[in-house]
Design a protein around this motif. Structure first.
Motif, PDB file in Angstrom:
ATOM      1  N   TRP A  37      10.468  89.931  41.803  1.00  0.00           N
ATOM      2  CA  TRP A  37      10.780  88.624  42.388  1.00  0.00           C
ATOM      3  C   TRP A  37      10.170  87.475  41.613  1.00  0.00           C
ATOM      4  CZ3 TRP A  37      14.419  87.947  45.967  1.00  0.00           C
ATOM      5  CH2 TRP A  37      14.835  89.064  46.693  1.00  0.00           C
ATOM      6  N   LYS A  38       8.957  87.686  41.093  1.00  0.00           N
ATOM      7  CA  LYS A  38       8.268  86.551  40.494  1.00  0.00           C
ATOM      8  C   LYS A  38       8.461  86.449  38.998  1.00  0.00           C
ATOM      9  CE  LYS A  38       4.651  86.305  43.938  1.00  0.00           C
ATOM     10  NZ  LYS A  38       3.260  86.655  44.208  1.00  0.00           N
ATOM     11  N   VAL A  39       8.842  87.512  38.360  1.00  0.00           N
ATOM     12  CA  VAL A  39       9.010  87.453  36.912  1.00  0.00           C
ATOM     13  C   VAL A  39      10.472  87.594  36.516  1.00  0.00           C
ATOM     14  CG1 VAL A  39       8.342  88.470  34.711  1.00  0.00           C
ATOM     15  CG2 VAL A  39       6.695  88.381  36.580  1.00  0.00           C
ATOM     16  N   LEU A  40      11.077  88.689  36.963  1.00  0.00           N
ATOM     17  CA  LEU A  40      12.420  88.981  36.464  1.00  0.00           C
ATOM     18  C   LEU A  40      13.460  87.985  36.946  1.00  0.00           C
ATOM     19  CD1 LEU A  40      12.805  92.843  36.428  1.00  0.00           C
ATOM     20  CD2 LEU A  40      12.454  91.285  34.541  1.00  0.00           C
ATOM     21  N   ILE A  41      13.412  87.657  38.234  1.00  0.00           N
ATOM     22  CA  ILE A  41      14.450  86.750  38.753  1.00  0.00           C
ATOM     23  C   ILE A  41      14.345  85.362  38.114  1.00  0.00           C
ATOM     24  CG2 ILE A  41      15.320  85.601  40.831  1.00  0.00           C
ATOM     25  CD1 ILE A  41      14.921  88.179  42.307  1.00  0.00           C
ATOM     26  N   PRO A  42      13.144  84.744  38.064  1.00  0.00           N
ATOM     27  CA  PRO A  42      13.073  83.449  37.367  1.00  0.00           C
ATOM     28  C   PRO A  42      13.527  83.535  35.911  1.00  0.00           C
ATOM     29  CG  PRO A  42      11.069  83.831  38.602  1.00  0.00           C
ATOM     30  CD  PRO A  42      11.860  85.075  38.696  1.00  0.00           C
ATOM     31  N   ALA A  45      15.654  85.633  34.667  1.00  0.00           N
ATOM     32  CA  ALA A  45      17.096  85.803  34.630  1.00  0.00           C
ATOM     33  C   ALA A  45      17.798  84.469  34.891  1.00  0.00           C
ATOM     34  CB  ALA A  45      17.525  86.838  35.669  1.00  0.00           C
ATOM     35  N   LEU A  46      17.230  83.686  35.825  1.00  0.00           N
ATOM     36  CA  LEU A  46      17.815  82.371  36.098  1.00  0.00           C
ATOM     37  C   LEU A  46      17.713  81.479  34.868  1.00  0.00           C
ATOM     38  CD1 LEU A  46      16.545  81.786  39.718  1.00  0.00           C
ATOM     39  CD2 LEU A  46      18.913  82.089  38.991  1.00  0.00           C
ATOM     40  N   LEU A  47      16.544  81.547  34.243  1.00  0.00           N
ATOM     41  CA  LEU A  47      16.343  80.770  33.015  1.00  0.00           C
ATOM     42  C   LEU A  47      17.376  81.153  31.967  1.00  0.00           C
ATOM     43  CD1 LEU A  47      14.272  78.781  31.682  1.00  0.00           C
ATOM     44  CD2 LEU A  47      13.271  80.801  30.639  1.00  0.00           C
ATOM     45  N   ASN A  48      17.601  82.448  31.873  1.00  0.00           N
ATOM     46  CA  ASN A  48      18.563  82.961  30.912  1.00  0.00           C
ATOM     47  C   ASN A  48      19.946  82.380  31.183  1.00  0.00           C
ATOM     48  OD1 ASN A  48      19.555  84.697  28.848  1.00  0.00           O
ATOM     49  ND2 ASN A  48      20.401  85.971  30.489  1.00  0.00           N
ATOM     50  N   ILE A  49      20.294  82.298  32.481  1.00  0.00           N
ATOM     51  CA  ILE A  49      21.612  81.760  32.827  1.00  0.00           C
ATOM     52  C   ILE A  49      21.709  80.293  32.398  1.00  0.00           C
ATOM     53  CG2 ILE A  49      23.105  81.123  34.759  1.00  0.00           C
ATOM     54  CD1 ILE A  49      22.145  83.639  36.137  1.00  0.00           C
ATOM     55  N   VAL A  50      20.625  79.548  32.689  1.00  0.00           N
ATOM     56  CA  VAL A  50      20.629  78.122  32.331  1.00  0.00           C
ATOM     57  C   VAL A  50      20.785  77.965  30.822  1.00  0.00           C
ATOM     58  CG1 VAL A  50      19.248  76.030  32.300  1.00  0.00           C
ATOM     59  CG2 VAL A  50      19.266  77.465  34.337  1.00  0.00           C
ATOM     60  N   ILE A  51      19.975  78.715  30.081  1.00  0.00           N
ATOM     61  CA  ILE A  51      20.053  78.599  28.619  1.00  0.00           C
ATOM     62  C   ILE A  51      21.446  78.963  28.137  1.00  0.00           C
ATOM     63  CG2 ILE A  51      19.168  79.533  26.447  1.00  0.00           C
ATOM     64  CD1 ILE A  51      16.510  79.967  27.892  1.00  0.00           C
ATOM     65  N   THR A  52      21.968  80.054  28.677  1.00  0.00           N
ATOM     66  CA  THR A  52      23.294  80.491  28.262  1.00  0.00           C
ATOM     67  C   THR A  52      24.345  79.425  28.541  1.00  0.00           C
ATOM     68  OG1 THR A  52      22.577  82.664  28.970  1.00  0.00           O
ATOM     69  CG2 THR A  52      24.881  82.418  28.380  1.00  0.00           C
ATOM     70  N   ALA A  53      24.239  78.826  29.740  1.00  0.00           N
ATOM     71  CA  ALA A  53      25.214  77.799  30.102  1.00  0.00           C
ATOM     72  C   ALA A  53      25.111  76.614  29.143  1.00  0.00           C
ATOM     73  CB  ALA A  53      24.970  77.346  31.543  1.00  0.00           C
ATOM     74  N   VAL A  54      23.871  76.241  28.824  1.00  0.00           N
ATOM     75  CA  VAL A  54      23.678  75.119  27.910  1.00  0.00           C
ATOM     76  C   VAL A  54      24.278  75.430  26.547  1.00  0.00           C
ATOM     77  CG1 VAL A  54      21.925  73.835  26.641  1.00  0.00           C
ATOM     78  CG2 VAL A  54      21.650  74.219  29.091  1.00  0.00           C
ATOM     79  N   ILE A  55      23.984  76.647  26.070  1.00  0.00           N
ATOM     80  CA  ILE A  55      24.543  77.037  24.777  1.00  0.00           C
ATOM     81  C   ILE A  55      26.064  77.006  24.823  1.00  0.00           C
ATOM     82  CG2 ILE A  55      24.837  78.985  23.189  1.00  0.00           C
ATOM     83  CD1 ILE A  55      21.972  79.781  23.809  1.00  0.00           C
ATOM     84  N   LYS A  56      26.578  77.548  25.892  1.00  0.00           N
ATOM     85  CA  LYS A  56      28.033  77.647  26.026  1.00  0.00           C
ATOM     86  C   LYS A  56      28.687  76.254  25.972  1.00  0.00           C
ATOM     87  CE  LYS A  56      31.953  79.627  27.553  1.00  0.00           C
ATOM     88  NZ  LYS A  56      32.685  80.631  26.786  1.00  0.00           N
ATOM     89  N   VAL A  57      28.075  75.302  26.691  1.00  0.00           N
ATOM     90  CA  VAL A  57      28.691  73.982  26.746  1.00  0.00           C
ATOM     91  C   VAL A  57      28.469  73.228  25.435  1.00  0.00           C
ATOM     92  CG1 VAL A  57      28.631  71.752  27.917  1.00  0.00           C
ATOM     93  CG2 VAL A  57      28.507  73.857  29.243  1.00  0.00           C
ATOM     94  N   TRP A  58      27.246  73.239  24.933  1.00  0.00           N
ATOM     95  CA  TRP A  58      26.948  72.447  23.739  1.00  0.00           C
ATOM     96  C   TRP A  58      27.511  73.042  22.469  1.00  0.00           C
ATOM     97  CZ3 TRP A  58      21.282  70.248  24.114  1.00  0.00           C
ATOM     98  CH2 TRP A  58      21.264  69.275  25.116  1.00  0.00           C
ATOM     99  N   MET A  59      27.307  74.334  22.337  1.00  0.00           N
ATOM    100  CA  MET A  59      27.754  74.951  21.101  1.00  0.00           C
ATOM    101  C   MET A  59      29.249  75.239  21.146  1.00  0.00           C
ATOM    102  SD  MET A  59      24.646  75.468  19.674  1.00  0.00           S
ATOM    103  CE  MET A  59      24.488  76.896  18.658  1.00  0.00           C
ATOM    104  N   GLY A  60      29.813  75.215  22.350  1.00  0.00           N
ATOM    105  CA  GLY A  60      31.237  75.423  22.469  1.00  0.00           C
ATOM    106  C   GLY A  60      31.691  76.823  22.118  1.00  0.00           C
TER     107      GLY A  60
END
Lengths: 320, 151, 369
Positions: free
Chosen positions: A297-302, A304-319
């Motif tokens: 709960w305290k390590v993996l989930i945060p 994983a959420l961070l990973n989603i945010v980074i991925t989304a940012v990459i996806k939008v910016w890098m296209g």
């Protein structure tokens, strides 16, 4: 005609799976044996190749014991319920470019949804045995599997965001298109997936539900004979399914140099995952329940959420 | 923080190392000469002094003697039994034996059987239990008068 | 609305993989939290003390092997030493050196078994096999000198049974180096492992007061900052001739016990090395000791104690001048150490129970005698 094809395919997969599980168990015992300066099984057949077959035959010939105090119906149902979902998920897995059962456009969702039903088998098995150790084991198991389901799903989301599809075949084809396996852009997701998959599978070091030295095998203490075999079968089938899923998502499925057919690449990549799990089992001690939960709960989930945010940012910016 | 990863190196290192298993029925551990395995008995050496019976902590040795046919002062062994159900292989019997008539061989694996009664070994079985061990293979019976001495 | 909850009585043992034998723990658990623990023992009771009264003095030695069967040499020694005290015999020097070497080898073997099985309790599989490989090195050496791998029956009243075979001492020196390397590998594999540390640090804390009040000895006491080791406190045999340290730690948790035991193995190796250097040729048994059926100590009583791998082992022997002891009382460290369990377990969960119970390092043969 379609139905016939589907049934046939399922039977073929089932048979292949039985063989696969047989040799996965042998593989595990060999790997762990070698790491423990032993030889592993080597009595039945050359190199111990028939060891698991002998073991299974022994299990099938054993008396079918149902404890007097057990809840009979649930007790009987539990192994089946544990096995069925872990087998059903193979429907959406695509073994090679042409070899697959269903081209489902929500493959990822289907896989995750169905596979999480396995825990019902664990819960029912532990509860109906009317054994205190089994009960503790199954409660631990369910708590653990529910908690780790979340980071597992979240880690997969990164891949889904990047490829823009939930179709497992589509994901592989996308990796083919960009010429890169998702393990590189999704390394964090891959690590989270790997860790939570171990917890999902109840494998060492997160094998709390069946902790041999504490709970005397946990939820399947009271099972013997072919019901026990079913639980084991479910466990290894699920292990194969999870590694096949990981291969599809992160290692580019059947992709690989053309000198080998796609299915061989697929199985080879799966073997890497299996090896990692066996290696973990040979090396690490068992984690503790509360640490496991906190870690989830305290390590993996945060993360994983961070990973989603980074991925989304990459996806939008890098296209991508 | 990731010291646990070092452990993977250790196990992987053993993965390729030579295995140390001894494939038991095919190859056997070579026990040192002193190994306290299953007894051997030399009937001609025995002087029926009963020392082994007296020292045995578990009372598993029984023996009877009869008169020596030529020298009526001496005795020779008639029956000699060890009940291996109770024997703890402590070696005290061989230690007190003045003539080394009862000795221990380095054999450790010829006692398994399906019934308890088979663990009751008689003089013939014990005499034929022919393995190496911490004893002289053959030799003259030592003189009397060494009674109670260490062998 | 409040939910009615009940505690559950969980019967751990006598057949349970982590009780290491026939030991039963009646624990009351609330969920997974232990609210009450009651050790039940005696499943392996053989009445050793009573048996001794019907035995010749030497006849009892094989029975001391079977108390703490992992550390039989020290048991042999402490019993023989008690009788020697009654007899007031001088022990030949070489016998003393051989005794020290075998006792320390046995201590290493015992700690290795603990190390392996403890990691097995915690859930790591491989350490067990590595430990048993190294234990086999010790046992092979002991096998060569005593003729048995566990129940040695090697030490005699007045000396030892056999002299070391040819080349044995050199072999020991060689193997000591090998062992030292192997034990260093354990640190890499386990000590630094974060999962292992998370499971052991701060778990099962024993305070200094508890140690003293419960009469706990051995590595358990030394891990709680009680610096007591009979080898230094009251040097028996020839332990005053060697240079070695007593590893102690202040924390008192499971990890401290682990570290103390690992450090003790290194110290034992040091002692063995020194003993192998110093050993001389000579007699191996007192001149009257060889007549094992004739041992008849004068009337009197004697208590000897020694540092076994589990703690302080003591033998109180009373003689009435006959060839059989009038009374033998054994102070078994495992038995004393296991009694703390009922206090130590309260409030822990089942996983910690296994971790704490394993860290006590008890042998049921010794608990039940």
């Amino acid at each position: 005609m379609d139905l016939l094809y589907m049934v046939l395919f399922a039977v073929v997969v089932l048979l292949g799976l039985l063989g696969g599980v047989t040799y996965a168990i042998l593989f595990e015992r060999k790997v762990i044996g070698w790491m423990q300066i032993r030889n592993g099984p080597n009595r039945h057949g050359p190199w111990g190749l028939f060891q698991t077959i002998a073991d299974v035959l022994k299990l099938l010939m054993k008396e079918d014991i149902i404890p007097a105090a057990a809840d009979r119906k649930i007790f009987v149902l539990a192994p089946i319920l544990a096995f069925a979902p872990s087998f059903t998920v193979f429907a959406v897995l695509s073994w090679s470019d042409t070899l697959y059962a269903a081209d489902l456009n929500i493959g990822v969702l289907y896989f995750l949804g169905v596979s999480s039903m396995t825990m019902l088998g664990v819960l029912m098995g532990g509860w109906s045995s009317n054994n205190k150790y089994s009960l503790l084991g199954s409660i631990r198991g369910v708590a653990q599997m529910v908690s780790y389901e979340i980071p597992l799903v979240l880690s997969v989301l990164g891949v889904v965001i990047l490829s823009g599809t939930m179709n497992l075949r589509g994901i592989v084809q996308y990796q083919d298109d960009i010429g890169m396996w998702f393990i590189i852009p999704q390394f964090l997701g891959f690590v989270i997936y790997l860790i939570s998959a171990i917890a999902e599978l109840n494998r060492s070091p997160f094998d709390l539900p069946e902790a041999e030295s504490e709970l005397v095998s946990g939820y399947h203490t009271e099972y013997s004979g072919f019901r026990y075999a079913f639980f084991m079968l479910a466990e290894y089938t699920y292990a194969i399914a999870i590694s096949a899923f990981a291969t599809t998502l992160f290692l580019g499925g059947w992709l690989g140099p053309a000198f080998l057919p796609g299915i061989v690449w697929f199985i080879l990549k799966m073997c890497i995952f299996m090896f990692i799990w066996f290696w973990l089992r040979a090396t690490l001690p068992r984690a503790r329940v509360d640490h496991l939960m906190q870690f989830g709960w305290k390590v993996l989930i945060p993360l994983a959420l961070l990973n989603i945010v980074i991925t989304a940012v990459i996806k939008v910016w890098m296209g991508w | 923080m990731f010291r646990l990863l070092k452990g993977f190196g250790v196990t992987l290192n053993y993965f390729r190392k030579k295995k140390i298993t001894i494939q038991y029925p095919d190859e056997k551990v070579v026990m040192p000469e002193r190994f306290r395995g299953i007894h051997r008995f030399f009937p001609d050496k025995c002087i029926v002094c009963n020392m082994c019976v007296n020292i045995c902590p578990t009372d598993v040795i029984t023996l009877t003697g009869k008169k020596h046919p030529e020298n009526p002062k001496k005795k020779i062994i008639d029956t000699y039994n060890i009940d291996f159900q109770g024997c703890i292989l402590c070696d005290l019997c061989t230690e007190v034996c003045p003539t080394d008539a009862i000795v221990m061989t380095a054999r450790y694996d010829n006692l398994s059987s399906y019934t308890r009664s088979e663990h009751f070994k008689d003089i013939e079985w014990l005499s034929n239990n022919h393995v190496y061990g911490n004893y002289e293979e053959s030799g003259p019976v030592p003189e009397m008068g060494e009674r109670g001495e260490r062998k | 609305m409040s939910i009615k909850t009940e505690t559950m009585t969980l019967n751990m043992g006598p057949q349970h993989p982590s009780t290491h034998g026939v030991f039963r723990l009646l624990v009351e658990v609330d969920g997974e939290t232990i609210t009450k623990a009651e050790p039940v023992m005696g499943y392996l009771h053989r009445g050793s003390e009573k048996l001794a009264e019907n035995f010749l003095y030497t006849q009892f030695i094989p029975y001391t092997d079977r108390l703490d069967y992992l550390n039989a040499m020290t048991n042999n020694y402490v019993y023989c030493a008690a009788i020697e005290k009654l007899l007031e015999w001088e022990i030949p020097e070489r016998a003393d050196y051989l005794r020290v070497i075998v006792m320390e080898l046995n201590r290493i073997a015992s700690h290795l078994v603990w190390w392996g099985t403890y990691l097995l309790d915690i859930g790591a599989l491989s350490p067990f096999l590595y430990a048993f490989r190294d234990r086999d090195i010790c046992l092979d050496l002991l096998n060569e000198i005593s003729g048995a791998r566990m129940t040695f029956n090697y030490i005699r009243i007045g000396g030892v049974k056999w002299d070391a075979p040819e080349g044995w001492v050199d072999k020991v020196k060689e193997k000591v180096k090998e062992l030292r390397e192997n034990i260093a590998e354990y640190d890499t594999l386990v000590t630094g492992n974060e999962i292992f540390q998370a499971r052991t640090i701060g778990v099962g804390k024993l305070t200094k007061e508890q140690v003293i009040n419960w009469g706990i000895s051995g590595p358990l006491a030394r891990a709680s900052g009680v610096n007591i080791d009979i080898r230094k406190e009251e040097p028996y045999s020839i332990y005053d001739r060697f240079d070695f340290n007593i590893p102690t730690r202040e924390e008192g948790d499971v990890f401290a016990r682990y570290k103390v035991r690992i450090a003790e193995m290194y110290e034992s190796l040091k002692i063995i090395e020194q003993a192998c250097e110093q050993i001389d040729e000579g007699e191996i048994i007192h001149k009257k000791g060889a007549r094992i059926m004739m041992i008849k100590p004068p009337a009197g009583e004697a208590y000897t104690r020694a540092e076994a791998s589990k703690g302080e082992i003591g033998v109180y022997a009373v003689s009435n001048g006959k060839n059989k002891p009038y009374r033998i009382k054994l102070r078994r460290p495992s038995f004393v150490n296991v009694s703390i369990l009922q206090d130590l377990l309260i409030g822990e969960n089942i996983q910690n129970l296994v971790a704490i119970f394993g860290s006590l390092d008890i042998v049921l043969g010794e608990v039940d005698a």
